[in-house]
Design a protein around this motif. Structure first.
Motif, PDB file in Angstrom:
ATOM      1  N   THR A 142       0.800  -1.226   0.000  1.00  0.00           N
ATOM      2  CA  THR A 142       0.000   0.000   0.000  1.00  0.00           C
ATOM      3  C   THR A 142       0.832   1.274   0.000  1.00  0.00           C
ATOM      4  O   THR A 142       0.276   2.366   0.018  1.00  0.00           O
ATOM      5  CB  THR A 142      -0.959   0.017   1.209  1.00  0.00           C
ATOM      6  N   HIS A 143       2.149   1.154  -0.028  1.00  0.00           N
ATOM      7  CA  HIS A 143       3.000   2.340  -0.115  1.00  0.00           C
ATOM      8  C   HIS A 143       2.947   2.882  -1.545  1.00  0.00           C
ATOM      9  O   HIS A 143       2.766   2.120  -2.495  1.00  0.00           O
ATOM     10  CB  HIS A 143       4.445   2.005   0.278  1.00  0.00           C
ATOM     11  N   ASP A 144       3.105   4.190  -1.697  1.00  0.00           N
ATOM     12  CA  ASP A 144       3.089   4.787  -3.025  1.00  0.00           C
ATOM     13  C   ASP A 144       4.247   4.232  -3.853  1.00  0.00           C
ATOM     14  O   ASP A 144       5.403   4.282  -3.427  1.00  0.00           O
ATOM     15  CB  ASP A 144       3.222   6.312  -2.933  1.00  0.00           C
ATOM     16  N   HIS A 145       3.913   3.687  -5.001  1.00  0.00           N
ATOM     17  CA  HIS A 145       4.937   3.170  -5.912  1.00  0.00           C
ATOM     18  C   HIS A 145       4.313   2.995  -7.296  1.00  0.00           C
ATOM     19  O   HIS A 145       3.106   2.794  -7.419  1.00  0.00           O
ATOM     20  CB  HIS A 145       5.523   1.852  -5.408  1.00  0.00           C
ATOM     21  N   PRO A 146       5.136   3.082  -8.340  1.00  0.00           N
ATOM     22  CA  PRO A 146       4.630   2.912  -9.705  1.00  0.00           C
ATOM     23  C   PRO A 146       4.488   1.442 -10.075  1.00  0.00           C
ATOM     24  O   PRO A 146       5.021   0.557  -9.392  1.00  0.00           O
ATOM     25  CB  PRO A 146       5.713   3.582 -10.558  1.00  0.00           C
ATOM     26  N   HIS A 147       3.772   1.204 -11.153  1.00  0.00           N
ATOM     27  CA  HIS A 147       3.543  -0.159 -11.636  1.00  0.00           C
ATOM     28  C   HIS A 147       3.833  -0.279 -13.119  1.00  0.00           C
ATOM     29  O   HIS A 147       3.674   0.685 -13.869  1.00  0.00           O
ATOM     30  CB  HIS A 147       2.079  -0.561 -11.402  1.00  0.00           C
TER      31      HIS A 147
ATOM     32  N   SER B 106       2.938  -5.507 -12.261  1.00  0.00           N
ATOM     33  CA  SER B 106       4.067  -5.731 -11.360  1.00  0.00           C
ATOM     34  C   SER B 106       4.582  -4.384 -10.881  1.00  0.00           C
ATOM     35  O   SER B 106       4.272  -3.336 -11.471  1.00  0.00           O
ATOM     36  CB  SER B 106       5.182  -6.515 -12.056  1.00  0.00           C
ATOM     37  N   ASP B 107       5.346  -4.404  -9.816  1.00  0.00           N
ATOM     38  CA  ASP B 107       5.928  -3.170  -9.300  1.00  0.00           C
ATOM     39  C   ASP B 107       7.016  -2.674 -10.238  1.00  0.00           C
ATOM     40  O   ASP B 107       7.771  -3.466 -10.800  1.00  0.00           O
ATOM     41  CB  ASP B 107       6.526  -3.388  -7.910  1.00  0.00           C
ATOM     42  N   ALA B 108       7.084  -1.361 -10.396  1.00  0.00           N
ATOM     43  CA  ALA B 108       8.176  -0.722 -11.130  1.00  0.00           C
ATOM     44  C   ALA B 108       9.097  -0.096 -10.085  1.00  0.00           C
ATOM     45  O   ALA B 108       8.666   0.223  -8.981  1.00  0.00           O
ATOM     46  CB  ALA B 108       7.623   0.343 -12.079  1.00  0.00           C
ATOM     47  N   PRO B 109      10.366   0.081 -10.419  1.00  0.00           N
ATOM     48  CA  PRO B 109      11.302   0.632  -9.423  1.00  0.00           C
ATOM     49  C   PRO B 109      10.968   2.082  -9.077  1.00  0.00           C
ATOM     50  O   PRO B 109      11.089   2.977  -9.911  1.00  0.00           O
ATOM     51  CB  PRO B 109      12.670   0.509 -10.091  1.00  0.00           C
ATOM     52  N   ALA B 110      10.530   2.297  -7.853  1.00  0.00           N
ATOM     53  CA  ALA B 110      10.119   3.635  -7.406  1.00  0.00           C
ATOM     54  C   ALA B 110      11.284   4.616  -7.402  1.00  0.00           C
ATOM     55  O   ALA B 110      11.092   5.807  -7.669  1.00  0.00           O
ATOM     56  CB  ALA B 110       9.498   3.545  -6.014  1.00  0.00           C
ATOM     57  N   ASP B 111      12.489   4.122  -7.124  1.00  0.00           N
ATOM     58  CA  ASP B 111      13.640   5.025  -7.040  1.00  0.00           C
ATOM     59  C   ASP B 111      14.046   5.574  -8.411  1.00  0.00           C
ATOM     60  O   ASP B 111      14.836   6.501  -8.502  1.00  0.00           O
ATOM     61  CB  ASP B 111      14.820   4.341  -6.352  1.00  0.00           C
ATOM     62  N   GLU B 112      13.502   5.014  -9.490  1.00  0.00           N
ATOM     63  CA  GLU B 112      13.815   5.505 -10.830  1.00  0.00           C
ATOM     64  C   GLU B 112      12.750   6.461 -11.370  1.00  0.00           C
ATOM     65  O   GLU B 112      12.920   7.029 -12.446  1.00  0.00           O
ATOM     66  CB  GLU B 112      13.978   4.324 -11.791  1.00  0.00           C
ATOM     67  N   LEU B 113      11.675   6.652 -10.633  1.00  0.00           N
ATOM     68  CA  LEU B 113      10.601   7.533 -11.072  1.00  0.00           C
ATOM     69  C   LEU B 113      10.835   8.937 -10.547  1.00  0.00           C
ATOM     70  O   LEU B 113      11.108   9.118  -9.359  1.00  0.00           O
ATOM     71  CB  LEU B 113       9.246   7.021 -10.564  1.00  0.00           C
ATOM     72  N   GLU B 114      10.734   9.900 -11.439  1.00  0.00           N
ATOM     73  CA  GLU B 114      10.836  11.301 -11.044  1.00  0.00           C
ATOM     74  C   GLU B 114       9.639  12.052 -11.599  1.00  0.00           C
ATOM     75  O   GLU B 114       9.405  12.056 -12.797  1.00  0.00           O
ATOM     76  CB  GLU B 114      12.117  11.931 -11.602  1.00  0.00           C
TER      77      GLU B 114
ATOM     78  N   VAL C 125       0.733   5.853 -10.991  1.00  0.00           N
ATOM     79  CA  VAL C 125       1.567   5.751 -12.181  1.00  0.00           C
ATOM     80  C   VAL C 125       1.559   4.301 -12.654  1.00  0.00           C
ATOM     81  O   VAL C 125       2.006   3.405 -11.939  1.00  0.00           O
ATOM     82  CB  VAL C 125       3.015   6.217 -11.903  1.00  0.00           C
ATOM     83  N   VAL C 126       0.995   4.087 -13.842  1.00  0.00           N
ATOM     84  CA  VAL C 126       0.983   2.769 -14.465  1.00  0.00           C
ATOM     85  C   VAL C 126       1.682   2.907 -15.809  1.00  0.00           C
ATOM     86  O   VAL C 126       1.230   3.650 -16.685  1.00  0.00           O
ATOM     87  CB  VAL C 126      -0.447   2.221 -14.657  1.00  0.00           C
TER      88      VAL C 126
END
Length: 139
Positions: free
Chosen positions: A90-95, A105-113, A131-132
């Protein structure tokens, strides 16, 4: 399922203030019993429940997923305007949405700006940003 997976599922429900009914425990055990995050549709969870021998209807699965979302232990991600996936993280993260497979599937959150969002209209605030990123195999 194991005694440990049952404990994890029960703790998950109790932590959310949800009454641990037989159906909720069975579905929670499939969702979080192994301690891993997953993305499911109502249909895929229903099928997993049937394979595990749980006596739940598809309507019960839908209602239970909605209750889990309302309690804040699941996040709903809508793809294609009508297909919903449910995420135990449930933490904010892209997919990533894999179009060819119909899989999320989860996308790497640290690469999203995200540099900036448009200003919300007067009287409202931004509640969240989903973000999908849609993926398709190259032809």
């Amino acid at each position: 399922m194991t005694r440990e997976s049952l404990r994890i599922a029960s703790d998950w429900l109790n932590g959310a203030g949800l009454r641990p009914t037989r159906q909720r425990i069975a579905l929670a055990e499939l969702l979080v019993g192994d301690g891993k995050h997953r993305h499911v549709t109502a249909e895929s969870l229903f099928e997993a429940a049937r394979e595990a021998g749980a006596a739940v209807s598809l309507a019960t699965v839908y209602n239970t997923l909605r209750a889990f979302c309302a309690a804040g232990v699941l996040q709903e991600i809508t793809v294609d305007g009508s297909k919903s996936y449910f995420d135990t993280n449930t933490h904010d993260h892209p997919h990533f949405y894999w179009e060819d497979e119909g899989r999320l599937s989860d996308a790497p959150a640290d690469e999203l700006e995200i540099a900036r969002l448009p200003q919300a209209p007067e009287g409202v605030e931004v509640a969240s940003v989903d973000v999908v990123i849609r993926l398709r195999r190259k032809s």
